[in-house]
Design a protein around this motif. Structure first.
Motif, PDB file in Angstrom:
ATOM      1  N   LYS A  67     -71.150  36.071   0.848  1.00  0.00           N
ATOM      2  CA  LYS A  67     -72.079  35.750   1.935  1.00  0.00           C
ATOM      3  C   LYS A  67     -71.340  35.603   3.271  1.00  0.00           C
ATOM      4  O   LYS A  67     -71.798  36.091   4.313  1.00  0.00           O
ATOM      5  CB  LYS A  67     -72.822  34.449   1.605  1.00  0.00           C
ATOM      6  CG  LYS A  67     -73.946  34.108   2.563  1.00  0.00           C
ATOM      7  CD  LYS A  67     -74.509  32.716   2.277  1.00  0.00           C
ATOM      8  CE  LYS A  67     -75.034  32.613   0.865  1.00  0.00           C
ATOM      9  NZ  LYS A  67     -75.680  31.277   0.628  1.00  0.00           N
ATOM     10  N   ARG A  70     -70.279  38.914   4.686  1.00  0.00           N
ATOM     11  CA  ARG A  70     -71.414  39.620   5.287  1.00  0.00           C
ATOM     12  C   ARG A  70     -71.786  38.994   6.635  1.00  0.00           C
ATOM     13  O   ARG A  70     -72.123  39.700   7.586  1.00  0.00           O
ATOM     14  CB  ARG A  70     -72.618  39.580   4.335  1.00  0.00           C
ATOM     15  CG  ARG A  70     -72.407  40.374   3.050  1.00  0.00           C
ATOM     16  CD  ARG A  70     -72.171  41.837   3.336  1.00  0.00           C
ATOM     17  NE  ARG A  70     -72.025  42.642   2.128  1.00  0.00           N
ATOM     18  CZ  ARG A  70     -71.011  43.447   1.895  1.00  0.00           C
ATOM     19  NH1 ARG A  70     -70.016  43.547   2.779  1.00  0.00           N
ATOM     20  NH2 ARG A  70     -70.952  44.167   0.794  1.00  0.00           N
ATOM     21  N   GLN A  92     -78.357  37.454  -6.431  1.00  0.00           N
ATOM     22  CA  GLN A  92     -77.733  37.192  -5.132  1.00  0.00           C
ATOM     23  C   GLN A  92     -76.679  38.249  -4.803  1.00  0.00           C
ATOM     24  O   GLN A  92     -76.558  38.677  -3.648  1.00  0.00           O
ATOM     25  CB  GLN A  92     -77.102  35.799  -5.132  1.00  0.00           C
ATOM     26  CG  GLN A  92     -78.104  34.663  -5.076  1.00  0.00           C
ATOM     27  CD  GLN A  92     -77.411  33.322  -4.984  1.00  0.00           C
ATOM     28  OE1 GLN A  92     -76.468  33.034  -5.727  1.00  0.00           O
ATOM     29  NE2 GLN A  92     -77.861  32.483  -4.070  1.00  0.00           N
ATOM     30  N   TYR A  96     -76.695  40.758  -1.487  1.00  0.00           N
ATOM     31  CA  TYR A  96     -75.637  40.833  -0.479  1.00  0.00           C
ATOM     32  C   TYR A  96     -74.840  42.137  -0.545  1.00  0.00           C
ATOM     33  O   TYR A  96     -73.781  42.248   0.051  1.00  0.00           O
ATOM     34  CB  TYR A  96     -74.710  39.625  -0.592  1.00  0.00           C
ATOM     35  CG  TYR A  96     -75.358  38.354  -0.088  1.00  0.00           C
ATOM     36  CD1 TYR A  96     -75.666  38.191   1.258  1.00  0.00           C
ATOM     37  CD2 TYR A  96     -75.698  37.332  -0.971  1.00  0.00           C
ATOM     38  CE1 TYR A  96     -76.284  37.042   1.718  1.00  0.00           C
ATOM     39  CE2 TYR A  96     -76.312  36.174  -0.517  1.00  0.00           C
ATOM     40  CZ  TYR A  96     -76.605  36.035   0.827  1.00  0.00           C
ATOM     41  OH  TYR A  96     -77.222  34.896   1.283  1.00  0.00           O
TER      42      TYR A  96
END
Length: 223
Positions: A67, A70, A92, A96
């Motif tokens: 995360k 990103r 998840q 992502y």
């Protein structure tokens, strides 16, 4: 050369992943990171193309690292290699933008296939040519194994073919059908059939060498 960062808290496992990665042509591991902070520091240098990421790290969850990468818009791709099998982690990861998810313990053939597909897709995107729907579909949709098997000639299975291809990568030189047969515990006839198929379809170089006595030896090597 595709620059790879391996993120894994167990050094022995990280080194195994490094060796497996560097057996595939076109990949070089630039660093082993044993925690998330080290991995993010390495990504900040801008010298990584692909991250091989475990989820369970000592200082942060792998999804948090993904995360953060990103959020910072690092131009890097991720393949997860992890024991995590819960649907939340998988969901998840996909959200992502991972390119693959491999569950430990993994088979080298599965990992080899993931890297080759990634390398080919990356090369295709960097060709500079316009893409049509067929090419986009080939990049985004992985064909089921039974569909791939249906395109192979009779007597050639996808799983055995992938194992032989992985064995050829590991050998990194010339091989005889007897070498492959011994390594994979298959008959010489079977090994020869697959090697001949790869040679006929342009995947291998074949050279026949005549001896003073006895039958000629047939050597196979990767192009």
């Amino acid at each position: 050369m595709i620059r790879v960062l391996v993120v894994e808290d167990d050094f022995m496992v990280a080194d195994i992943n490094r060796q497996a990665t560097e057996q595939v042509e076109g990949f070089a591991v630039v660093k082993l990171a044993l925690n998330g902070r080290t991995a993010l520091d390495e990504l900040a240098l801008g010298k990584v193309d692909l991250v091989i990421l475990d989820v369970y790290l000592p200082d942060m969850h792998g999804i948090e690292l993904l995360k953060e990468a990103r959020r910072l818009e690092y131009p890097v791709d991720f393949i997860l290699i992890t024991a995590a099998q819960d649907t939340r982690t998988v969901e998840q990861s996909i959200r992502y933008g991972i390119v693959d998810y491999i569950i430990k313990p993994f088979d080298f053939t599965r990992y080899y296939t993931a890297l080759v597909e990634y390398r080919d897709r990356r090369q295709s995107l960097r060709s500079g040519d316009a893409v049509d729907q067929v090419r986009i579909d080939s990049m985004l949709v992985r064909s089921p194994a039974h569909q791939a098997d249906s395109r192979l000639p009779k007597g050639i299975s996808l799983l055995t073919l992938q194992k032989i291809q992985a064995c050829l990568v590991e050998s990194a030189g010339e091989v005889l059908s007897s070498d492959i047969a011994e390594k994979l515990t298959v008959s010489r006839v079977t090994a020869r059939r697959y090697l001949e198929y790869l040679a006929e379809t342009g995947g291998l170089r074949k050279e026949v060498r005549y001896q003073k006595v006895g039958r000629p030896l047939v050597y196979y090597s990767r192009l």
